[in-house]
Design a protein around this motif. Structure first.
Motif, PDB file in Angstrom:
ATOM      1  N   LEU A 232      41.713  44.367  45.616  1.00  0.00           N
ATOM      2  CA  LEU A 232      41.294  43.748  44.370  1.00  0.00           C
ATOM      3  C   LEU A 232      42.422  42.877  43.842  1.00  0.00           C
ATOM      4  CD1 LEU A 232      39.585  46.801  42.603  1.00  0.00           C
ATOM      5  CD2 LEU A 232      38.421  44.752  43.460  1.00  0.00           C
ATOM      6  N   ALA A 233      42.055  41.857  43.074  1.00  0.00           N
ATOM      7  CA  ALA A 233      43.024  40.995  42.402  1.00  0.00           C
ATOM      8  C   ALA A 233      42.772  41.081  40.899  1.00  0.00           C
ATOM      9  CB  ALA A 233      42.872  39.554  42.889  1.00  0.00           C
ATOM     10  N   PRO A 234      43.745  40.685  40.075  1.00  0.00           N
ATOM     11  CA  PRO A 234      43.539  40.751  38.619  1.00  0.00           C
ATOM     12  C   PRO A 234      42.263  40.058  38.156  1.00  0.00           C
ATOM     13  CG  PRO A 234      45.838  40.354  39.092  1.00  0.00           C
ATOM     14  CD  PRO A 234      45.125  40.277  40.406  1.00  0.00           C
ATOM     15  N   ARG A 235      41.901  38.952  38.800  1.00  0.00           N
ATOM     16  CA  ARG A 235      40.703  38.231  38.363  1.00  0.00           C
ATOM     17  C   ARG A 235      39.426  39.060  38.566  1.00  0.00           C
ATOM     18  NH1 ARG A 235      42.725  35.808  42.883  1.00  0.00           N
ATOM     19  NH2 ARG A 235      41.465  35.987  44.802  1.00  0.00           N
TER      20      ARG A 235
ATOM     21  N   TRP B 198      50.727  47.237  32.839  1.00  0.00           N
ATOM     22  CA  TRP B 198      49.657  47.915  33.576  1.00  0.00           C
ATOM     23  C   TRP B 198      48.293  47.332  33.259  1.00  0.00           C
ATOM     24  CZ3 TRP B 198      51.886  50.458  37.271  1.00  0.00           C
ATOM     25  CH2 TRP B 198      53.193  50.947  37.066  1.00  0.00           C
ATOM     26  N   LEU B 199      48.149  46.670  32.115  1.00  0.00           N
ATOM     27  CA  LEU B 199      46.895  46.013  31.749  1.00  0.00           C
ATOM     28  C   LEU B 199      46.752  44.634  32.375  1.00  0.00           C
ATOM     29  CD1 LEU B 199      46.786  46.880  27.909  1.00  0.00           C
ATOM     30  CD2 LEU B 199      45.410  47.903  29.733  1.00  0.00           C
ATOM     31  N   LEU B 200      47.763  44.198  33.142  1.00  0.00           N
ATOM     32  CA  LEU B 200      47.738  42.902  33.849  1.00  0.00           C
ATOM     33  C   LEU B 200      47.677  41.726  32.879  1.00  0.00           C
ATOM     34  CD1 LEU B 200      45.199  43.866  36.675  1.00  0.00           C
ATOM     35  CD2 LEU B 200      47.687  43.765  36.847  1.00  0.00           C
ATOM     36  N   VAL B 201      48.336  41.848  31.736  1.00  0.00           N
ATOM     37  CA  VAL B 201      48.297  40.782  30.733  1.00  0.00           C
ATOM     38  C   VAL B 201      48.935  39.501  31.270  1.00  0.00           C
ATOM     39  CG1 VAL B 201      49.134  40.080  28.452  1.00  0.00           C
ATOM     40  CG2 VAL B 201      48.170  42.369  28.789  1.00  0.00           C
ATOM     41  N   ASP B 202      50.086  39.596  31.924  1.00  0.00           N
ATOM     42  CA  ASP B 202      50.732  38.397  32.468  1.00  0.00           C
ATOM     43  C   ASP B 202      49.861  37.729  33.523  1.00  0.00           C
ATOM     44  OD1 ASP B 202      52.894  38.678  30.847  1.00  0.00           O
ATOM     45  OD2 ASP B 202      54.230  39.519  32.370  1.00  0.00           O
ATOM     46  N   GLU B 203      49.238  38.535  34.367  1.00  0.00           N
ATOM     47  CA  GLU B 203      48.405  37.972  35.439  1.00  0.00           C
ATOM     48  C   GLU B 203      47.131  37.325  34.899  1.00  0.00           C
ATOM     49  OE1 GLU B 203      51.074  40.940  37.357  1.00  0.00           O
ATOM     50  OE2 GLU B 203      49.909  40.842  35.505  1.00  0.00           O
ATOM     51  N   ASN B 204      46.766  37.639  33.648  1.00  0.00           N
ATOM     52  CA  ASN B 204      45.571  37.061  33.033  1.00  0.00           C
ATOM     53  C   ASN B 204      45.932  36.144  31.870  1.00  0.00           C
ATOM     54  OD1 ASN B 204      43.164  38.131  34.461  1.00  0.00           O
ATOM     55  ND2 ASN B 204      44.057  40.109  33.894  1.00  0.00           N
TER      56      ASN B 204
ATOM     57  N   HIS C 171      46.049  37.350  28.184  1.00  0.00           N
ATOM     58  CA  HIS C 171      44.861  37.947  27.570  1.00  0.00           C
ATOM     59  C   HIS C 171      44.808  39.441  27.884  1.00  0.00           C
ATOM     60  CE1 HIS C 171      43.311  34.040  26.407  1.00  0.00           C
ATOM     61  NE2 HIS C 171      43.468  33.603  27.659  1.00  0.00           N
ATOM     62  N   ARG C 172      44.605  40.236  26.831  1.00  0.00           N
ATOM     63  CA  ARG C 172      44.465  41.676  27.019  1.00  0.00           C
ATOM     64  C   ARG C 172      43.002  42.013  27.261  1.00  0.00           C
ATOM     65  NH1 ARG C 172      48.396  41.689  22.760  1.00  0.00           N
ATOM     66  NH2 ARG C 172      50.401  42.439  23.551  1.00  0.00           N
ATOM     67  N   PRO C 173      42.737  42.938  28.171  1.00  0.00           N
ATOM     68  CA  PRO C 173      41.358  43.318  28.465  1.00  0.00           C
ATOM     69  C   PRO C 173      40.792  44.229  27.377  1.00  0.00           C
ATOM     70  CG  PRO C 173      42.855  44.686  29.714  1.00  0.00           C
ATOM     71  CD  PRO C 173      43.710  43.679  28.997  1.00  0.00           C
ATOM     72  N   PRO C 174      39.488  44.482  27.390  1.00  0.00           N
ATOM     73  CA  PRO C 174      38.916  45.465  26.467  1.00  0.00           C
ATOM     74  C   PRO C 174      39.549  46.842  26.714  1.00  0.00           C
ATOM     75  CG  PRO C 174      37.189  44.192  27.560  1.00  0.00           C
ATOM     76  CD  PRO C 174      38.478  43.858  28.252  1.00  0.00           C
ATOM     77  N   ILE C 175      39.813  47.560  25.627  1.00  0.00           N
ATOM     78  CA  ILE C 175      40.498  48.854  25.717  1.00  0.00           C
ATOM     79  C   ILE C 175      39.543  49.970  25.303  1.00  0.00           C
ATOM     80  CG2 ILE C 175      42.442  50.224  24.882  1.00  0.00           C
ATOM     81  CD1 ILE C 175      43.232  47.823  26.595  1.00  0.00           C
ATOM     82  N   SER C 176      39.527  51.031  26.076  1.00  0.00           N
ATOM     83  CA  SER C 176      38.716  52.198  25.736  1.00  0.00           C
ATOM     84  C   SER C 176      39.285  52.879  24.496  1.00  0.00           C
ATOM     85  CB  SER C 176      38.698  53.181  26.911  1.00  0.00           C
ATOM     86  OG  SER C 176      38.160  54.426  26.512  1.00  0.00           O
TER      87      SER C 176
END
Length: 306
Positions: free
Chosen positions: A181-184, A206-212, A215-220
């Motif tokens: 898998l890749a960050p995308r 660990w949330l891959l913010v730099d790779e995206n 942008h921070r992903p949705p958080i549980s």
């Protein structure tokens, strides 16, 4: 009474000869005689019977000889233990660990410490996510295996080895059968993150913010304070996350899938210690760990594969 007076007395009592005792102590005979007389005055009676031909112990002297030997032996033992502790050659060394430390590092490290410092008891303490910094600053451990990024003015952090990250998914997830898998591929996925006490920089890694692109992903809304709790949340389908590949070797749960993560920075294991570390072995342990990592062919950074 002083300890040196006891040492002088024991030498005379064992030699039963002032001249030989003075030579053994590298002391002038007159000075030795003076010290023994002063000791006798302090104790209120003779310890030795002297004549031109021989020296003998009085009953009081025989009693003191027995006790003096025990006192001096206990004193020497206390000094030996104290000096050993000061040099880090005895006592306890506590090493914290956020997650399982690699066996190829930990086992040789414990073996070499046991060989070089047999009187040191090494304890491994499992850290929660919130212990990444606090566990060291609160002196719950002398050193700790942690993962970067970690910046704190009161800590010295030494990178040790790196390995690829994996994506941790529930077995039922639509991506669980992918070979890589890749960050995308994770855009839009809900992530399980760590408690707010954990530095944001560490969580963002660990949330891959730099790779995206920041942008921070949705958080549980569910947060796992402990490693096992975090994995349980993922296993229940509450979200996904990234982790060092070593997690897949130690937590091969049937409810989880671990997919290699590409196009992302690797997980870098480091050894952290306080700048004001009191235990004298902290720097030596760090050097030993670096040496073991080099011998094992581990590196502090790995190239990112396309």
């Amino acid at each position: 009474m002083e300890l040196r007076q006891l040492r002088y007395f024991v030498a005379v009592a064992e030699e039963l000869h002032f001249s030989r005792a003075a030579g053994r102590l590298s002391l002038a005979q007159s000075a030795l005689s003076s010290q023994i007389r002063q000791l006798e005055r302090e104790l209120g009676g003779p310890l030795l019977v002297r004549s031109t031909r021989r020296v003998e112990l009085t009953p009081a002297g025989e009693s003191l000889l027995h006790d003096a030997r025990e006192i001096l032996a206990a004193t020497d033992d206390a000094l030996h233990r104290t000096r050993a502790l000061a040099r880090g050659e005895a006592g306890r060394l506590t090493i914290g660990s956020l997650g399982p430390p690699p066996g190829e590092l930990l086992a040789p490290l414990l073996t070499r410490l046991g060989s070089q410092h047999p009187d040191v008891r090494v304890e491994i303490r499992a850290f929660d996510f919130t212990d990444t910094v606090d566990g060291l600053l609160d002196r719950h451990a002398d050193l700790a295996f942690v993962y970067l990024p970690l910046h704190h003015p009161d800590l010295v952090v030494t990178p040790i080895a790196s390995e690829r990250r994996v994506v941790v998914l529930p077995r039922s997830h639509r991506l669980a059968r992918r070979k890589r898998l890749a960050p995308r591929d994770l855009r839009g996925e809900v992530f399980i993150t760590q408690p707010p006490e954990v530095p944001q920089e560490w969580r963002d890694f660990w949330l891959l913010v730099d790779e995206n692109d920041g942008h921070r992903p949705p958080i549980s809304p569910h947060i796992g304070d402990k490693l096992e709790d975090w994995l349980q949340l993922i296993a229940r389908g509450e979200g996904v996350d990234t982790a060092p590949a070593i997690i897949s070797r130690y937590y091969a749960w049937p409810e989880l899938s671990y997919i290699p993560l590409h196009d992302a920075a690797p997980a870098t294991l480091a050894l952290a210690r306080r700048r004001d570390a009191e235990h004298p072995l902290t720097e030596e342990v760090t050097a030993l760990t670096l040496d073991i990592a080099a011998q094992a062919g581990l590196r502090a950074s790995l190239p990112i594969e396309a």
